[in-house]
Design a protein around this motif. Sequence first.
Motif, PDB file in Angstrom:
ATOM      1  N   SER A 263       8.066  24.759  25.950  1.00  0.00           N
ATOM      2  CA  SER A 263       8.939  25.842  25.468  1.00  0.00           C
ATOM      3  C   SER A 263       8.860  26.941  25.111  1.00  0.00           C
ATOM      4  CB  SER A 263       9.647  25.241  24.461  1.00  0.00           C
ATOM      5  OG  SER A 263       8.850  24.840  23.646  1.00  0.00           O
ATOM      6  N   THR A 264       7.895  28.312  24.593  1.00  0.00           N
ATOM      7  CA  THR A 264       7.814  29.527  24.504  1.00  0.00           C
ATOM      8  C   THR A 264       6.914  29.894  25.936  1.00  0.00           C
ATOM      9  OG1 THR A 264       8.135  28.973  22.528  1.00  0.00           O
ATOM     10  CG2 THR A 264       7.269  31.171  23.406  1.00  0.00           C
ATOM     11  N   LYS A 265       6.641  30.850  26.604  1.00  0.00           N
ATOM     12  CA  LYS A 265       6.034  31.233  27.017  1.00  0.00           C
ATOM     13  C   LYS A 265       5.511  32.560  26.768  1.00  0.00           C
ATOM     14  CE  LYS A 265       8.955  29.306  31.636  1.00  0.00           C
ATOM     15  NZ  LYS A 265       7.500  27.908  31.440  1.00  0.00           N
ATOM     16  N   PRO A 266       3.833  32.496  26.949  1.00  0.00           N
ATOM     17  CA  PRO A 266       2.498  33.574  26.276  1.00  0.00           C
ATOM     18  C   PRO A 266       3.724  34.688  27.508  1.00  0.00           C
ATOM     19  CG  PRO A 266       2.034  31.810  26.492  1.00  0.00           C
ATOM     20  CD  PRO A 266       3.022  31.544  27.335  1.00  0.00           C
ATOM     21  N   VAL A 267       3.477  36.281  26.707  1.00  0.00           N
ATOM     22  CA  VAL A 267       3.382  36.978  27.807  1.00  0.00           C
ATOM     23  C   VAL A 267       2.092  37.962  28.786  1.00  0.00           C
ATOM     24  CG1 VAL A 267       4.046  39.364  28.034  1.00  0.00           C
ATOM     25  CG2 VAL A 267       5.804  37.806  26.335  1.00  0.00           C
ATOM     26  N   VAL A 268       2.341  38.004  28.988  1.00  0.00           N
ATOM     27  CA  VAL A 268       0.332  38.391  30.170  1.00  0.00           C
ATOM     28  C   VAL A 268       0.587  39.980  30.484  1.00  0.00           C
ATOM     29  CG1 VAL A 268      -1.575  37.981  31.503  1.00  0.00           C
ATOM     30  CG2 VAL A 268       0.049  35.599  30.410  1.00  0.00           C
ATOM     31  N   ALA A 269      -0.913  40.606  29.907  1.00  0.00           N
ATOM     32  CA  ALA A 269      -0.644  41.948  30.714  1.00  0.00           C
ATOM     33  C   ALA A 269      -1.941  41.890  31.458  1.00  0.00           C
ATOM     34  CB  ALA A 269      -0.648  43.035  30.013  1.00  0.00           C
ATOM     35  N   TRP A 270      -2.704  42.510  32.256  1.00  0.00           N
ATOM     36  CA  TRP A 270      -2.886  43.084  33.297  1.00  0.00           C
ATOM     37  C   TRP A 270      -3.384  44.647  33.472  1.00  0.00           C
ATOM     38  CZ3 TRP A 270      -5.097  39.053  36.536  1.00  0.00           C
ATOM     39  CH2 TRP A 270      -4.793  37.600  36.715  1.00  0.00           C
ATOM     40  N   THR A 271      -4.642  44.812  32.866  1.00  0.00           N
ATOM     41  CA  THR A 271      -4.693  46.426  32.354  1.00  0.00           C
ATOM     42  C   THR A 271      -5.661  46.872  32.764  1.00  0.00           C
ATOM     43  OG1 THR A 271      -6.003  45.858  29.992  1.00  0.00           O
ATOM     44  CG2 THR A 271      -2.990  46.469  30.058  1.00  0.00           C
ATOM     45  N   THR A 272      -5.993  48.274  33.309  1.00  0.00           N
ATOM     46  CA  THR A 272      -7.628  48.856  33.592  1.00  0.00           C
ATOM     47  C   THR A 272      -7.119  50.537  33.380  1.00  0.00           C
ATOM     48  OG1 THR A 272      -7.109  47.659  36.155  1.00  0.00           O
ATOM     49  CG2 THR A 272      -8.266  50.020  35.848  1.00  0.00           C
ATOM     50  N   TYR A 273      -8.416  50.379  32.555  1.00  0.00           N
ATOM     51  CA  TYR A 273      -8.415  52.158  32.122  1.00  0.00           C
ATOM     52  C   TYR A 273      -9.921  52.092  33.226  1.00  0.00           C
ATOM     53  CZ  TYR A 273     -12.012  55.652  29.769  1.00  0.00           C
ATOM     54  OH  TYR A 273     -12.279  57.058  29.131  1.00  0.00           O
ATOM     55  N   ASP A 274      -8.819  53.409  33.488  1.00  0.00           N
ATOM     56  CA  ASP A 274      -9.839  53.887  34.592  1.00  0.00           C
ATOM     57  C   ASP A 274      -9.810  55.685  33.644  1.00  0.00           C
ATOM     58  OD1 ASP A 274     -10.228  55.358  37.225  1.00  0.00           O
ATOM     59  OD2 ASP A 274      -8.205  56.364  37.718  1.00  0.00           O
ATOM     60  N   ALA A 275     -11.791  55.488  34.101  1.00  0.00           N
ATOM     61  CA  ALA A 275     -12.060  56.304  33.514  1.00  0.00           C
ATOM     62  C   ALA A 275     -12.355  58.133  34.402  1.00  0.00           C
ATOM     63  CB  ALA A 275     -13.842  56.538  32.962  1.00  0.00           C
ATOM     64  N   PRO A 276     -12.588  59.155  33.119  1.00  0.00           N
ATOM     65  CA  PRO A 276     -12.498  60.297  34.455  1.00  0.00           C
ATOM     66  C   PRO A 276     -13.120  60.270  34.990  1.00  0.00           C
ATOM     67  CG  PRO A 276     -12.300  60.989  31.804  1.00  0.00           C
ATOM     68  CD  PRO A 276     -12.729  59.369  31.961  1.00  0.00           C
ATOM     69  N   SER A 277     -13.055  60.805  35.913  1.00  0.00           N
ATOM     70  CA  SER A 277     -14.582  60.750  37.712  1.00  0.00           C
ATOM     71  C   SER A 277     -13.973  61.689  38.124  1.00  0.00           C
ATOM     72  CB  SER A 277     -15.006  59.592  37.679  1.00  0.00           C
ATOM     73  OG  SER A 277     -13.785  58.862  39.088  1.00  0.00           O
TER      74      SER A 277
ATOM     75  N   ILE B 210      -3.359  51.610  33.553  1.00  0.00           N
ATOM     76  CA  ILE B 210      -2.809  51.547  34.172  1.00  0.00           C
ATOM     77  C   ILE B 210      -2.228  49.940  33.665  1.00  0.00           C
ATOM     78  CG2 ILE B 210      -2.775  50.278  36.948  1.00  0.00           C
ATOM     79  CD1 ILE B 210      -5.183  52.714  37.031  1.00  0.00           C
ATOM     80  N   LEU B 211      -1.032  48.918  34.388  1.00  0.00           N
ATOM     81  CA  LEU B 211      -0.658  48.027  34.506  1.00  0.00           C
ATOM     82  C   LEU B 211      -0.748  47.771  35.779  1.00  0.00           C
ATOM     83  CD1 LEU B 211       1.888  48.403  31.230  1.00  0.00           C
ATOM     84  CD2 LEU B 211      -0.069  46.613  30.915  1.00  0.00           C
ATOM     85  N   SER B 212      -1.507  46.030  35.934  1.00  0.00           N
ATOM     86  CA  SER B 212      -1.457  45.690  37.281  1.00  0.00           C
ATOM     87  C   SER B 212       0.348  45.011  36.999  1.00  0.00           C
ATOM     88  CB  SER B 212      -2.142  45.318  37.531  1.00  0.00           C
ATOM     89  OG  SER B 212      -1.584  44.489  38.993  1.00  0.00           O
ATOM     90  N   GLU B 213       0.720  45.453  38.317  1.00  0.00           N
ATOM     91  CA  GLU B 213       1.741  44.432  38.603  1.00  0.00           C
ATOM     92  C   GLU B 213       2.232  43.650  40.394  1.00  0.00           C
ATOM     93  OE1 GLU B 213       5.563  47.048  38.379  1.00  0.00           O
ATOM     94  OE2 GLU B 213       5.399  46.226  36.396  1.00  0.00           O
ATOM     95  N   ALA B 214       0.336  43.619  40.250  1.00  0.00           N
ATOM     96  CA  ALA B 214       0.242  42.937  41.949  1.00  0.00           C
ATOM     97  C   ALA B 214       0.979  41.366  41.752  1.00  0.00           C
ATOM     98  CB  ALA B 214      -0.794  42.946  41.907  1.00  0.00           C
ATOM     99  N   SER B 215       1.934  41.601  42.958  1.00  0.00           N
ATOM    100  CA  SER B 215       2.605  40.111  43.057  1.00  0.00           C
ATOM    101  C   SER B 215       2.079  38.848  42.882  1.00  0.00           C
ATOM    102  CB  SER B 215       2.671  40.495  44.546  1.00  0.00           C
ATOM    103  OG  SER B 215       3.716  38.813  44.679  1.00  0.00           O
ATOM    104  N   TYR B 216       0.795  38.829  43.614  1.00  0.00           N
ATOM    105  CA  TYR B 216       0.264  37.465  43.714  1.00  0.00           C
ATOM    106  C   TYR B 216      -0.621  37.172  41.840  1.00  0.00           C
ATOM    107  CZ  TYR B 216      -4.675  38.909  42.890  1.00  0.00           C
ATOM    108  OH  TYR B 216      -6.356  39.974  41.961  1.00  0.00           O
ATOM    109  N   LYS B 217      -0.955  38.649  41.128  1.00  0.00           N
ATOM    110  CA  LYS B 217      -0.855  38.492  39.334  1.00  0.00           C
ATOM    111  C   LYS B 217       0.779  37.653  38.960  1.00  0.00           C
ATOM    112  CE  LYS B 217      -4.661  41.659  39.659  1.00  0.00           C
ATOM    113  NZ  LYS B 217      -4.847  43.414  39.854  1.00  0.00           N
ATOM    114  N   VAL B 218       2.063  38.124  39.312  1.00  0.00           N
ATOM    115  CA  VAL B 218       2.434  37.881  39.105  1.00  0.00           C
ATOM    116  C   VAL B 218       2.893  35.938  38.960  1.00  0.00           C
ATOM    117  CG1 VAL B 218       5.266  38.266  38.927  1.00  0.00           C
ATOM    118  CG2 VAL B 218       3.914  40.072  38.731  1.00  0.00           C
TER     119      VAL B 218
END
Length: 456
Positions: A237-251, A261-269
């Motif tokens: 009845s209630t769907k938890p909210v998920v985020a896929w995140t990445t810290y891109d360190a200085p390089s 970065i927040l990923s919105e890749a289709s397969y992850k969605v």
Amino acid sequence: MVAKIASLLAIATVAISSVAAQAPTANLINGQCVTTYDASVDYFPEKLNTNEDKATYFSIEYHNNYKIVKNSRTGRTYVLVQCGTPAPTDVNNATEIYQVPITKAAAMETTVVPYLEMIGAAESIKLIADGSLVSSPCFQKYLNTGDIAQLSATNETLQAEQIKNVQVQFGANPYDTVADTNNTVTTAQTYEPDVLGRASWLSYYAAFYNLESVANNLTKNMTDNYNRLKEAASHYSTKPVVAWTTYDAPSQYNNNTASYILSEASYKVGLTNDAGATMLNATSTTFASAADLLKAISNVDILIDETFIGSNLTAFLQNYNISEADQSKYKFLTNKKVYREDGILTSSGGYDWFEAPVAMADALLEDMINAVNPSAPSDNYKRNWLRNIVLNEPIKTTTESNCSWAEDAPRPNLATQFNGNAFTLSSSSSSDANKVRTLNIAGALAAAVATLAYLS
């Protein structure tokens, strides 16, 4: 006259019988070639049932003694000719021709390995680019038999000789400084927009081995199991909210400028939705500071950290600039639901995340379902790849001592066949992961035994 007619009938009968004997009822495999070619015979009676898979980037077209495989993602075409039969003559110079079934292959990308394992063709791999990064324990054992060579990274002459000794090269040579040349069977499974689509590349590789029937069975069983799991997780009845995140360190690759970065890749969605959750709908996907990202994800219930560096909670908090005093501000921390994809690694740091779960769609969905609902798909389910760093779950390191199957046979899928009832998720699960329960317990013992057999 009667005798002459009888003689002619006998000759005709022998001729018909000879043609019939040449027509196989199953594809020729394991290096079997045609000994007497007949243009009227269909040498591929077992064909891929691509109407039931979800792959979008490859197609196959059958002719009597050859098949045309196209990788639309890379624009490459391959003609696979049954050995012992003539190749077609109307082929342009950009099309590569291979004699099948393949018996000697090179795997230039680690992602290729689980596909060949699952169709039972792992021991056809005679050359590997970097075996230390392959996470399969049984492939690690196979590496130590001496039947497979490691591609030379520095000696170009030796490298060229090694490649000449195989019939096909799956994936791009990582040590080749020249742009992609016309001697590689390109891959594209990781570009598929759908989890099942990625797994459907079992069929792509199977075509090179005439193992279409194996691929058809694998794909059907996996798809059916995936859909049963998806259905069971679709009633919250209630769907938890998920985020896929990445810290891109200085390089040197980002001008020494950090970003988040927040990923919105289709397969992850799709995977998130199929597991009974929903993806965070953010107005931006790239953030210049941790503060900006944290503002966007403060109400996220479940976070999957894809950062390469930092394998524990302390490192995570440092990477995202979260102080001890501020931890209570973020639901994913109060819920104790922060996951990484490093649940299974090689001793040299190779991620199984980029290998087995790409080919095992239903097993990957099981992991995601359990990240959303800790009591599904069964009470005793143990995740393979998604590791909870808030709970300090350990990393499992694979070695050949973990091997529990034979590489000369199809590798077992890590998924459990699910036939249970719909999962239930408590209304308070978004704020208290410990209260999440499910009514379904079907397959609990089987899942536990399968996991122990693989990892013990």
